[in-house]
Design a protein around this motif. Structure first.
Motif, mmCIF file in Angstrom:
data_model
loop_
_atom_site.group_PDB
_atom_site.id
_atom_site.type_symbol
_atom_site.label_atom_id
_atom_site.label_comp_id
_atom_site.label_asym_id
_atom_site.label_seq_id
_atom_site.Cartn_x
_atom_site.Cartn_y
_atom_site.Cartn_z
ATOM 1 N N LYS A 155 -9.260 2.336 -0.842
ATOM 2 C CA LYS A 155 -8.776 3.650 -1.523
ATOM 3 C C LYS A 155 -7.781 4.068 -0.963
ATOM 4 O O LYS A 155 -7.629 4.558 0.192
ATOM 5 N N ILE A 156 -6.603 4.296 -1.917
ATOM 6 C CA ILE A 156 -5.481 4.885 -1.430
ATOM 7 C C ILE A 156 -4.964 5.846 -2.328
ATOM 8 O O ILE A 156 -4.883 5.573 -3.638
ATOM 9 N N ARG A 157 -4.584 6.986 -1.951
ATOM 10 C CA ARG A 157 -4.364 8.199 -2.884
ATOM 11 C C ARG A 157 -5.264 8.216 -4.037
ATOM 12 O O ARG A 157 -4.680 8.465 -5.228
ATOM 13 N N GLY A 158 -6.472 8.264 -3.525
ATOM 14 C CA GLY A 158 -7.429 8.637 -4.582
ATOM 15 C C GLY A 158 -7.876 7.630 -5.441
ATOM 16 O O GLY A 158 -8.675 7.883 -6.450
ATOM 17 N N GLU A 159 -7.485 6.455 -5.483
ATOM 18 C CA GLU A 159 -7.851 5.336 -6.267
ATOM 19 C C GLU A 159 -7.910 4.245 -5.538
ATOM 20 O O GLU A 159 -7.461 3.937 -4.386
ATOM 21 N N VAL A 160 -8.760 3.265 -6.027
ATOM 22 C CA VAL A 160 -9.178 2.024 -5.436
ATOM 23 C C VAL A 160 -7.990 1.134 -5.699
ATOM 24 O O VAL A 160 -7.900 0.745 -6.918
ATOM 25 N N ARG A 161 -7.389 0.334 -4.811
ATOM 26 C CA ARG A 161 -6.410 -0.559 -5.174
ATOM 27 C C ARG A 161 -6.873 -1.905 -4.481
ATOM 28 O O ARG A 161 -7.466 -2.105 -3.440
ATOM 29 N N THR A 162 -6.332 -2.956 -5.190
ATOM 30 C CA THR A 162 -7.058 -4.189 -4.786
ATOM 31 C C THR A 162 -5.877 -5.065 -4.237
ATOM 32 O O THR A 162 -4.667 -5.263 -4.840
ATOM 33 N N PHE A 163 -5.963 -5.765 -3.120
ATOM 34 C CA PHE A 163 -4.860 -6.467 -2.444
ATOM 35 C C PHE A 163 -5.207 -7.988 -2.221
ATOM 36 O O PHE A 163 -6.512 -8.419 -1.844
ATOM 37 N N THR A 164 -4.149 -8.993 -2.441
ATOM 38 C CA THR A 164 -4.727 -10.199 -2.375
ATOM 39 C C THR A 164 -3.561 -10.940 -1.249
ATOM 40 O O THR A 164 -2.554 -10.640 -1.338
ATOM 41 N N GLY A 165 -4.173 -11.717 -0.370
ATOM 42 C CA GLY A 165 -3.451 -12.103 0.753
ATOM 43 C C GLY A 165 -3.807 -13.656 1.087
ATOM 44 O O GLY A 165 -5.094 -14.125 0.533
ATOM 45 N N TRP A 166 -3.030 -14.376 1.696
ATOM 46 C CA TRP A 166 -3.375 -15.842 2.152
ATOM 47 C C TRP A 166 -2.844 -16.149 3.359
ATOM 48 O O TRP A 166 -2.211 -15.536 4.207
ATOM 49 N N ARG A 167 -3.717 -17.118 3.859
ATOM 50 C CA ARG A 167 -3.236 -17.720 5.397
ATOM 51 C C ARG A 167 -3.561 -19.037 5.336
ATOM 52 O O ARG A 167 -4.710 -19.674 5.138
ATOM 53 N N ALA A 168 -2.399 -19.912 5.334
ATOM 54 C CA ALA A 168 -2.564 -21.466 5.330
ATOM 55 C C ALA A 168 -2.593 -21.982 6.685
ATOM 56 O O ALA A 168 -1.715 -21.572 7.623
ATOM 57 N N GLY B 183 0.526 -14.405 4.210
ATOM 58 C CA GLY B 183 1.132 -13.433 3.435
ATOM 59 C C GLY B 183 0.450 -12.407 2.681
ATOM 60 O O GLY B 183 -0.889 -12.845 2.482
ATOM 61 N N LEU B 184 0.880 -11.281 2.686
ATOM 62 C CA LEU B 184 0.201 -10.410 1.835
ATOM 63 C C LEU B 184 0.987 -9.971 0.751
ATOM 64 O O LEU B 184 2.124 -9.750 0.954
ATOM 65 N N CYS B 185 0.423 -9.846 -0.703
ATOM 66 C CA CYS B 185 1.099 -9.758 -1.827
ATOM 67 C C CYS B 185 1.261 -8.069 -1.861
ATOM 68 O O CYS B 185 0.320 -7.518 -2.584
ATOM 69 N N ILE B 186 2.228 -7.676 -1.287
ATOM 70 C CA ILE B 186 2.665 -6.315 -1.322
ATOM 71 C C ILE B 186 4.056 -5.630 -1.190
ATOM 72 O O ILE B 186 4.845 -6.797 -0.324
ATOM 73 N N ASP B 187 4.464 -4.717 -1.773
ATOM 74 C CA ASP B 187 5.861 -4.285 -1.461
ATOM 75 C C ASP B 187 5.846 -3.082 -0.341
ATOM 76 O O ASP B 187 5.412 -1.872 -0.795
ATOM 77 N N PRO B 188 5.827 -3.472 0.863
ATOM 78 C CA PRO B 188 5.649 -2.349 2.032
ATOM 79 C C PRO B 188 6.498 -1.135 1.647
ATOM 80 O O PRO B 188 6.147 0.011 2.113
ATOM 81 N N GLU B 189 7.457 -1.262 0.818
ATOM 82 C CA GLU B 189 8.339 0.196 0.653
ATOM 83 C C GLU B 189 7.671 1.120 -0.275
ATOM 84 O O GLU B 189 7.965 2.205 -0.322
ATOM 85 N N GLN B 190 6.618 0.681 -0.809
ATOM 86 C CA GLN B 190 6.020 1.689 -1.913
ATOM 87 C C GLN B 190 4.708 2.389 -1.301
ATOM 88 O O GLN B 190 4.214 3.264 -1.712
ATOM 89 N N TYR B 191 4.435 2.049 0.168
ATOM 90 C CA TYR B 191 3.408 2.780 1.057
ATOM 91 C C TYR B 191 3.926 3.416 2.253
ATOM 92 O O TYR B 191 4.996 2.849 2.889
ATOM 93 N N SER B 192 3.272 4.378 2.436
ATOM 94 C CA SER B 192 3.509 5.317 3.982
ATOM 95 C C SER B 192 3.151 4.384 5.034
ATOM 96 O O SER B 192 2.602 3.522 5.065
ATOM 97 N N ARG C 147 -7.053 -3.778 7.689
ATOM 98 C CA ARG C 147 -8.061 -4.627 6.784
ATOM 99 C C ARG C 147 -7.755 -5.982 6.669
ATOM 100 O O ARG C 147 -8.656 -6.803 6.913
ATOM 101 N N PHE C 148 -6.360 -6.232 6.427
ATOM 102 C CA PHE C 148 -6.157 -7.938 6.344
ATOM 103 C C PHE C 148 -6.402 -8.519 7.433
ATOM 104 O O PHE C 148 -6.918 -9.770 7.599
ATOM 105 N N ALA C 149 -6.364 -7.996 8.818
ATOM 106 C CA ALA C 149 -6.281 -8.640 9.837
ATOM 107 C C ALA C 149 -7.594 -8.679 10.225
ATOM 108 O O ALA C 149 -8.292 -9.862 10.623
ATOM 109 N N ARG C 150 -8.724 -7.729 9.754
ATOM 110 C CA ARG C 150 -10.149 -7.962 10.026
ATOM 111 C C ARG C 150 -10.563 -9.190 9.044
ATOM 112 O O ARG C 150 -11.557 -10.092 9.492
ATOM 113 N N GLU C 151 -10.002 -9.213 7.910
ATOM 114 C CA GLU C 151 -10.397 -10.386 6.755
ATOM 115 C C GLU C 151 -10.167 -11.833 7.539
ATOM 116 O O GLU C 151 -10.923 -12.823 7.430
#
Length: 476
Positions: free
Chosen positions: A52-65, A113-122, A132-136
């Motif tokens: 939950k970010i900025r009042g809404e639930v956002r879903t993130f996808t990542g990989w580790r090969a 990798g995590l499919c995300i644009d870091p510049e769009q987040y604080s 959260r990604f590290a815990r996963e």
């Protein structure tokens, strides 16, 4: 009609790497079926998690090969980018396996990798997402100092590694080696001095070693050393900046063009790398830098005349659409996969000399290895012997002065009395790794009468080592 035949589909990043491996397999004798075992990725984890970010639930996808576990831990960067996907993650993991083998580092290959644009987040949002990604990853066995060790990559740095380290420590406080679960950390948290500039410095050392071999230099149509060599840098991020700065300040090379996302700066007399870097820090780009030529789009500057081209950004920047127009006689790949397989074929046919990514940008993993060893030993390098070296130096100075009857020059005294600190040892080890690896590649080429290009020879060295290790383990 021939013109009605559609062009073949573009080769994916993973297929491009596999084809480069296939080219080297013509020179390496393997057990039947071993080639497939070497090329195949051992495991791929995909995770999708909501936050939950900025009042809404956002879903993130990542990989580790994990490409190979013939040696453990598996090692490789963690990339935060909107363009990351499973194919590129697997391709980058494979490159890590070959890279570690070439510089003889006892790691398997991995990438994430995590499919995300870091510049769009604080900053606070990025911390929440990274933890959260590290815990996963940790809960599924893809983060551990014993089995899988990430490092910074595109979109990540010391900050993200610190968050991952702290997350792992809180999950597994009984692991006394928890500090080794990532490399590229801040020095205050167990990081290694010299890790930040290691990849760029490795590029510098690789070029220096290349220019120590007159036959190799002549093969590229060049002569002499690096002084006044005209260099184009594509990407002035961490790797490109340090490589360019070292080449300019320590070897007198001329950086005649710097290519960035918003365009390119061109100045035949040479750009001041530090001034351009500071300008980018203030403005976020290179546009508007005074007193030089401005080129847009910046990728056009890849095609300008120069002695050395250093692509130091993302993969696939040299492709079938521009390979014929690349004029640099020597290319050194500071990025991973900046030349596609098809473009590599074109450039090879034209006689362009390419120092490949799996050798040239291995400086980061070399110093990551030093950091990991330091973390597991719980002792900084040089702690036991530095003062002993200084004492021995004092004895040498005293002996020289006693025999000559004269006082030693200040420069000689200072040199002999100074014991090597940790940064000295790290840079010495990195220099040695890059020199020895190039010499191994050259020996492989000599074995085949120099009929192999550097990329094929580098892959042949890597495959031979991986195959030998797998055979010794009874893996096949």
């Amino acid at each position: 009609m021939p013109n009605d035949i559609p062009p073949p589909p573009p080769v994916s990043f993973q297929q491009s790497v596999a084809r480069m491996v296939d080219r080297a397999l013509d020179y390496v004798k393997l057990e039947p079926g071993a080639d497939r075992a070497i090329k195949t990725c051992n495991a791929i984890l995909q995770v999708t998690f909501p936050l939950k970010i900025r009042g809404e639930v956002r879903t993130f996808t990542g990989w580790r090969a994990v490409h190979s576990t013939h040696r453990l831990p598996a090692k490789g960067g963690l990339r935060f980018s909107p363009s990351i996907d499973q194919d590129s993650t697997e391709a980058l993991a494979a490159l890590m396996t070959y890279k570690c083998a070439i510089v003889d580092i006892p790691f398997g290959g991995s990438k994430g990798g995590l499919c995300i644009d870091p510049e769009q987040y604080s900053r606070d949002e990025m911390e929440l997402i990274t933890r959260r990604f590290a815990r996963e990853l940790a809960r599924r066995g893809f983060l551990s100092p014993a089995t899988n060790v990430p490092a910074p990559d595109v979109g990540t740095g010391q900050r993200e590694m610190a968050w991952i380290l702290d997350t792992y420590k809180n999950l597994y406080p009984e692991d006394i080696n928890y500090v080794g679960c990532v490399t590229g950390k801040p020095v205050e948290l167990g990081g290694m001095p010299g890790r930040l500039d290691a990849t760029g410095r490795g590029i510098h050392y690789a070029l220096r070693e290349f220019f120590r071999h007159p036959d190799a230099v002549a093969e590229a149509g060049l002569s002499g050393d690096l002084k006044d060599k005209r260099i184009i840098i594509q990407g002035l991020g961490n790797v490109g900046y340090h490589a360019a700065k070292l080449l300019q300040e320590e070897d007198g090379a001329r950086i005649i063009a710097i290519i960035e996302r918003d365009g390119a700066l061109v100045h035949e007399a040479g750009l001041n790398v530090e001034e351009v870097h500071q300008y980018m820090q203030r403005t976020g780009g290179v546009q508007g830098f005074p007193g030089v030529e401005w080129v847009e789009p910046g990728t056009m500057a890849l095609e300008r005349d120069c002695d050395i081209l250093i692509p130091a950004a993302l993969e696939g920047v040299i492709h079938t659409g521009n390979a014929e127009r690349i004029r640099a006689p020597l290319i050194i790949e500071a990025a991973n996969g900046p030349i596609t397989f098809e473009a590599d074929e074109i450039l090879r046919a034209r006689g362009t000399v390419i120092l490949p990514d799996i050798y040239a940008n291995a400086g980061g993993v070399v110093v990551s290895y030093f950091e990991w060893i330091r973390n597991l030993s719980h002792m900084r390098f040089g702690r036991l012997e530095r003062r002993l070296d200084e004492m021995r130096g004092q004895h040498i100075v005293s002996a020289l002065e006693l025999m000559s009857g004269e006082q030693s020059p200040d420069w000689l005294r200072a040199s002999l009395l100074r014991g090597a600190d940790e940064l000295d040892l790290v840079r010495s080890g990195l220099d040695d790794a890059m020199r020895v690896a190039f010499q191994e590649i050259e020996r492989m080429r000599q074995t085949h009468d120099r009929a192999m290009d550097y990329r094929t020879a580098a892959y042949a060295v890597a495959i031979s080592r991986i195959s030998g290790a797998s055979l010794d383990l009874g893996a096949y």
